[in-house]
Design a protein around this motif. Structure first.
Motif, PDB file in Angstrom:
ATOM      1  N   PHE A 301       1.081  -1.374   0.153  1.00 40.91           N
ATOM      2  CA  PHE A 301       0.120  -0.332  -0.322  1.00 40.91           C
ATOM      3  C   PHE A 301       0.621   1.451   0.071  1.00 40.91           C
ATOM      4  O   PHE A 301       1.901   0.980   0.530  1.00 40.91           O
ATOM      5  N   VAL A 302      -0.053   2.269  -0.053  1.00 43.31           N
ATOM      6  CA  VAL A 302       0.744   3.792  -0.269  1.00 43.31           C
ATOM      7  C   VAL A 302      -0.147   4.573  -0.463  1.00 43.31           C
ATOM      8  O   VAL A 302      -0.884   4.833  -0.893  1.00 43.31           O
ATOM      9  N   ILE A 303       0.067   5.228   0.983  1.00 36.79           N
ATOM     10  CA  ILE A 303      -0.899   6.231   1.254  1.00 36.79           C
ATOM     11  C   ILE A 303      -0.476   7.382   1.088  1.00 36.79           C
ATOM     12  O   ILE A 303       0.703   8.322   1.993  1.00 36.79           O
ATOM     13  N   GLU A 304      -0.734   8.585   0.476  1.00 29.86           N
ATOM     14  CA  GLU A 304      -0.480   9.797   0.299  1.00 29.86           C
ATOM     15  C   GLU A 304      -1.577  10.527   1.048  1.00 29.86           C
ATOM     16  O   GLU A 304      -2.268  10.904   0.899  1.00 29.86           O
ATOM     17  N   VAL A 305      -1.185  11.368   2.029  1.00 26.19           N
ATOM     18  CA  VAL A 305      -1.750  13.013   2.539  1.00 26.19           C
ATOM     19  C   VAL A 305      -1.370  13.994   2.046  1.00 26.19           C
ATOM     20  O   VAL A 305      -0.159  14.190   2.738  1.00 26.19           O
ATOM     21  N   LYS A 306      -2.190  14.915   1.577  1.00 34.85           N
ATOM     22  CA  LYS A 306      -2.379  16.177   1.515  1.00 34.85           C
ATOM     23  C   LYS A 306      -1.756  16.948   1.791  1.00 34.85           C
ATOM     24  O   LYS A 306      -1.178  18.186   1.680  1.00 34.85           O
ATOM     25  N   ASP A 307      -2.408  16.876   3.234  1.00 32.41           N
ATOM     26  CA  ASP A 307      -3.318  17.997   3.918  1.00 32.41           C
ATOM     27  C   ASP A 307      -1.783  18.650   4.552  1.00 32.41           C
ATOM     28  O   ASP A 307      -1.100  19.178   4.849  1.00 32.41           O
TER      29      ASP A 307
END
Length: 321
Positions: A301-307
């Motif tokens: 998995f790859v999780i990206e948080v723009k905030d």
């Protein structure tokens, strides 16, 4: 008062009736007569009439003053038909008194008369007690206004303390429909964050709180509560799920991401093919790709948080029976 021999009235009994001169209202009672507490013969016809009493000043007391702390006179000056002013014992009917209700209370008195005296008053003597209005609470304090977001259904934030020199019993409540009050709850004097609505991306919230005392006074105050959103690396992400249709752990997702305003979740198989993508944490992966059931094995998995401009990667084990 003392006589020429230096004897005080409370030491003398001129008529020998057993009642000292300082309280004897019938100082010439014949020797041998049975007398009452005032030294008057119990067989003597009414010879003295009480026709008036002194006017007693009103007494003001603070709110919540107990009755036993109010000084009420135990004697009252009465006027006789002979023109004499004399003190007689009096008791007061205080049944109407309520220390927690400000206002004016009028107590009626009952005078104890000697046997030879007659009550000719137009009504019972009275005394007025005024319970002053209670001041409103002075302030409301909160022990803490910062909390860290987690997945608990309710998160404790802090304790309220009411500043009120007059009383220590209060009701603390959130004003209905005010500001961000729907996101919080108060239990007793404790403030909690209610996780029913996460408000993604928001970190500051305003609440409006009232304090009501036992006299009905209301004090209102606003507080700003700050939510600390945990960094992506601190969020717990499950690394195993079992999509075998048994109703237990059949889907994979990261619900804790809902506190962020913008994020993306990617899942790849070992060859680099992206088999799942979502930007909604409520959308869960069921272990399929384009309707095809994928085999057991290790996925990534790859999780990206723009905030927060954070990215997190990890392994995900898909197990099947």
């Amino acid at each position: 008062m003392v006589d020429t021999n230096g004897c005080a009235d409370f030491e003398k009994d001129t008529d020998g009736d057993g009642v000292t001169d300082d309280i004897d209202l019938c100082p010439t009672t014949p020797t041998g007569e049975t007398v009452d507490e005032f030294g008057c013969s119990v067989n003597e016809p009414f010879i003295t009439q009480v026709v008036g009493t002194e006017t007693l000043d009103a007494t003001e007391v603070p709110w919540a003053t107990p009755l036993d702390q109010i000084t009420l006179p135990s004697q009252i000056l009465v006027l006789t038909n002979n023109g004499d002013w004399v003190y007689l014992p009096i008791t007061w009917n205080t049944a109407s008194y309520d220390s927690l209700q400000s206002g004016t209370y009028v107590f009626e008195g009952v005078i104890t008369f000697p046997n030879s005296w007659e009550d000719q008053l137009s009504g019972p003597p009275t005394i007025t007690v005024i319970v002053l209005a209670k001041p409103a609470p002075e302030d409301l304090l909160l022990s803490n206004d910062l909390f860290a977001q987690n997945n608990d259904p309710s998160i404790f934030i802090g304790d309220f303390t009411v500043i009120d020199p007059t009383d220590d019993i209060h009701t603390i409540a959130l004003v209905p429909d005010a500001a961000d009050n729907s996101l919080f709850e108060i239990v007793g004097n404790q403030l909690f964050w209610n996780n029913s609505e996460l408000r993604p991306g928001e970190t500051e919230f305003t609440i409006v709180v009232t304090v009501t005392d036992r006299a009905g006074n209301v004090f209102q105050k606003e507080f700003v509560i700050t939510r600390e959103i945990l960094p992506l690396e601190s969020i717990q992400i499950p690394n195993t799920f079992t999509p075998d249709g048994d109703g237990v752990n059949d889907e994979w997702g990261v619900g804790a991401l809902k506190v962020y305003k913008s994020y993306m979740i990617h899942i790849y198989e070992r060859g680099g093919l992206r088999v799942f993508f979502t930007d909604d944490a409520d959308e869960l992966w069921d272990g399929t790709y384009l309707g095809t059931v994928l085999p057991r094995g290790t996925y990534y998995f790859v999780i990206e948080v723009k905030d927060t401009q954070e990215t997190r990667k990890g392994m995900l084990n898909l197990l099947r029976n």
